[in-house]
Enzyme design. Structure first.
Site, mmCIF file in Angstrom:
data_model
loop_
_atom_site.group_PDB
_atom_site.id
_atom_site.type_symbol
_atom_site.label_atom_id
_atom_site.label_comp_id
_atom_site.label_asym_id
_atom_site.label_seq_id
_atom_site.Cartn_x
_atom_site.Cartn_y
_atom_site.Cartn_z
ATOM 1 N N ASP A 425 0.825 -1.214 0.000
ATOM 2 C CA ASP A 425 0.000 0.000 0.000
ATOM 3 C C ASP A 425 0.860 1.266 0.000
ATOM 4 O O ASP A 425 2.047 1.221 0.343
ATOM 5 C CB ASP A 425 -0.869 0.054 1.269
ATOM 6 N N HIS A 567 3.864 -2.199 2.960
ATOM 7 C CA HIS A 567 3.852 -0.850 2.382
ATOM 8 C C HIS A 567 5.142 -0.633 1.617
ATOM 9 O O HIS A 567 6.226 -0.843 2.166
ATOM 10 C CB HIS A 567 3.705 0.197 3.489
HETATM 11 ZN ZN ZN Z 1 -2.627 3.176 3.192
#
Ligand code: ZN
Length: 616
Positions: A425, A567
């Site tokens: 993400d 991430h």
């Molecule tokens: Zn996020």
């Protein structure tokens, strides 16, 4: 003196008497020419010598023939045969026409008719020997009658060479040989070929052996030349305009010469011609894969030609077609291989050329402008042709088109034993995203990147590369807004703006989204317009920024069907991924995108519905 001369005279008389007696004795053992002049066999010998040598037969030669004919050691036709083989006759060096005249006069006592002459000339001109003519005429009524009159046995010619056994077949072979080899056949070839033609399964299979043999195949022939040659040999005439066009097109579509040979062999004209020549027409048994499915071969040839500017070799086509027939889904591999060829890439230098060629060959028409537009967008930003092609090959329209060629390209995917979706993400962020892609690439592993729309413009290159690698780009809102705090319109614009940005770069709309923080409510569900992908393993990489922690979270808890949250903003995450990817591969996992995971687990994802894992 007188007495001496008397003695000598006496001796001379004695010698003379003895000599006369000896001559008389000899005369009694060999037949006297005069004594047998009334015998019809003698007349036969005379006329034979007259016709062959323009003189009579005398002395021992005469006796030899006379005795042998009388005693039945030699037949009339054998005598003619032997004399024609003699040095004296060979010295005359007669032309074919003269030879025919001589044989006709000898055996039928008349000049040959025009049609007989023409026929015999054709025989001799194509390598049949005069012995075939002797054999042919020895069975005639004229020769039988003639031999009866001369009281000689007509006889038969034995030990005929292969080329003399069926002169019509030899003529056929001779013409075929000359057509295919550009030279007259020698006696050896004629004998072998004639024997092959008469003993095999028929003319067509034999012919097929010749045209597929290295002798013919090694020479360059245009399609038109091949068609001309086949018609001349098989039908005994020139090809007409429609045959030329029809057969040349068939060849141009990539099938072998055998295929055209088989087409001509099926015509009534060929069959009746063979039968009239006393030969079995037979059928060509096709053995090359490219001849098994004409439609498919034509399609692959058009494709190859359009993409490389040259026709595929028979070998290439065979391997494409064989692979496709064995496993229809492999047609995709064949197509991809053709497209990846550097020649093809050079020929279709512009994206427009490339796309129009794809659609022209695949569908025979232009696709919807929307589709073309989307592909053009991606291509213009560095999405590879291979990637675009793989999209096109996944399109159901492709399966539909292939079904027209009788092949079912729709296949159920082979489901890996253990699958997992790594997701990242908040990117893209080139320094980290690229490291993650580097870790995935050697294994052909895929991941899903839920990108933040307003970052995409700054880090286009990693989005393009991820897409080219077969990774999925998901939607993570335009500016990383918590969607539960937004109105319906707000949700729609956050999702829509990110989606358009991705589309305007890659030409592909995101199919999945991830709500920020994994938070959603009814408004979010009703307005995202995509499946909502949450996670089953949270690595908390953003909190600890510790690669060992991430590695442990993944490797200690991973199960088939998991969706892992990370991430692509932190170097520590990239470092962790460099260990996680090979470890998962080693543990037997296949790393896939979220959409692939759903496909493998047979999950029909619905818009607005949340998915935490997909265990199937
Ligand atoms: Zn996020």
């Amino acid at each position: 003196m007188k007495s001496v001369s008397r003695a000598v005279r006496f001796t001379l008389r004695l010698v003379s008497m003895l000599l006369t007696a000896a001559v008389l004795v000899v005369s009694c053992t060999i037949p006297s020419r005069k004594r047998i002049s009334e015998d019809p066999s003698a007349a036969f010998i005379d006329r034979t010598y007259q016709i062959l040598f323009q003189k009579g037969c005398e002395g021992e030669r005469f006796s030899f023939w006379f005795n042998n004919l009388k005693e039945g050691n030699t037949s009339a036709v054998e005598m003619i045969d032997m004399l024609m083989q003699s040095f004296e006759y060979q010295q005359k060096n007669y032309t074919d026409e003269q030879t025919i005249d001589v044989i006709c006069r000898l055996m039928t006592e008349k000049e040959p008719s025009a049609s007989v002459k023409e026929n015999y000339l054709r025989y001799l001109n194509n390598g049949v020997t005069y012995r075939c003519l002797l054999s042919d005429m020895s069975g005639s009524q004229e020769f039988t009658a003639l031999c009866e009159r001369y009281k000689v046995n007509p006889g038969k010619i034995t030990n005929l060479e292969g080329r003399d056994q069926n002169p019509a077949a030899t003529v056929f072979v001779g013409e075929m040989y000359e057509e295919f080899n550009g030279a007259k056949a020698g006696a050896q070839d004629l004998n072998n070929w004639s024997a092959g033609l008469l003993s095999g399964d028929g003319v067509a299979p034999f012919l097929n052996k010749i045209v597929t043999g290295s002798g013919y195949a090694s020479k360059a022939h245009s399609d038109e030349q091949v068609v001309d040659s086949l018609c001349r040999v098989m039908l005994g005439r020139e090809a007409n305009a429609s045959e030329k066009e029809q057969y040349a097109e068939v060849l141009n579509n990539g099938v072998s010469i055998s295929y055209v040979t088989s087409l001509i062999a099926k015509t009534p004209e060929f069959k009746s011609r063979c039968e009239s020549l006393g030969m079995v027409p037979g059928e060509v048994i096709l053995s090359e894969p490219r001849d098994m499915n004409y439609e498919l071969t034509s399609f692959l040839t058009r494709l190859y030609t359009r993409f490389s500017g040259t026709r595929p070799s028979g070998e290439d086509l065979n391997s494409y077609v064989e692979g496709t027939i064995e496993d229809p889904s492999k047609v995709r591999d064949a197509i991809t291989e053709m497209f990846s060829d550097p020649e093809s890439q050079a020929l279709l230098s512009s994206d427009d050329d490339f796309l129009s060629a794809v659609f022209e060959v695949f569908y025979g028409h232009e696709p919807s402008s929307e589709k073309v537009e989307s592909y053009k967008i991606g291509l213009s930003h560095g999405i590879t042709r291979e990637r675009v092609l793989s999209e096109i090959l996944k399109d159901p329209a492709f399966d539909e088109k292939m079904s027209e060629y009788g092949i079912d390209t729709h296949v159920e995917p082979v489901v890996p034993e253990k699958v997992i979706a790594l997701t990242f993400d908040d990117g893209p962020y080139t320094p980290v995203t690229m490291r993650i892609l580097d870790a995935l690439e050697p294994y052909g592993a895929h991941a899903t990147f839920f990108v933040v729309g307003n970052r995409v413009g700054n880090y286009k290159e990693c989005v393009i590369r991820a897409t080219n690698m077969g990774c999925e780009i998901g939607d993570h809102t335009w500016s990383h807004q918590t969607l539960t705090k937004l109105s319906a319109d707000g949700v729609q614009s956050q999702i829509g703006d990110c989606a358009s940005t991705v589309y305007n770069l890659t030409g592909i709309y995101p199919h999945v989204m991830r709500p920020v923080g994994g938070s959603y409510n009814t408004t979010v569900s009703n307005n995202v317009g995509m499946p909502m992908i949450i996670w089953s393993i949270d690595t908390n990489d953003w909190k600890y920024k510790d690669s060992q922690h991430v590695i442990n979270e993944v490797l200690n808890y991973v199960k088939d069907g998991d969706i892992v949250l990370m991430h692509d903003l932190y170097e520590s995450t990239a470092t962790a991924v460099e260990t996680i990817v090979p470890a998962l591969i080693e543990a037997g996992y296949t790393l896939v995108t979220v959409s692939e995971l759903a496909e493998y687990k047979k999950v029909q994802m619905e818009n607005g519905k949340a998915y935490f894992s997909m265990r199937g």
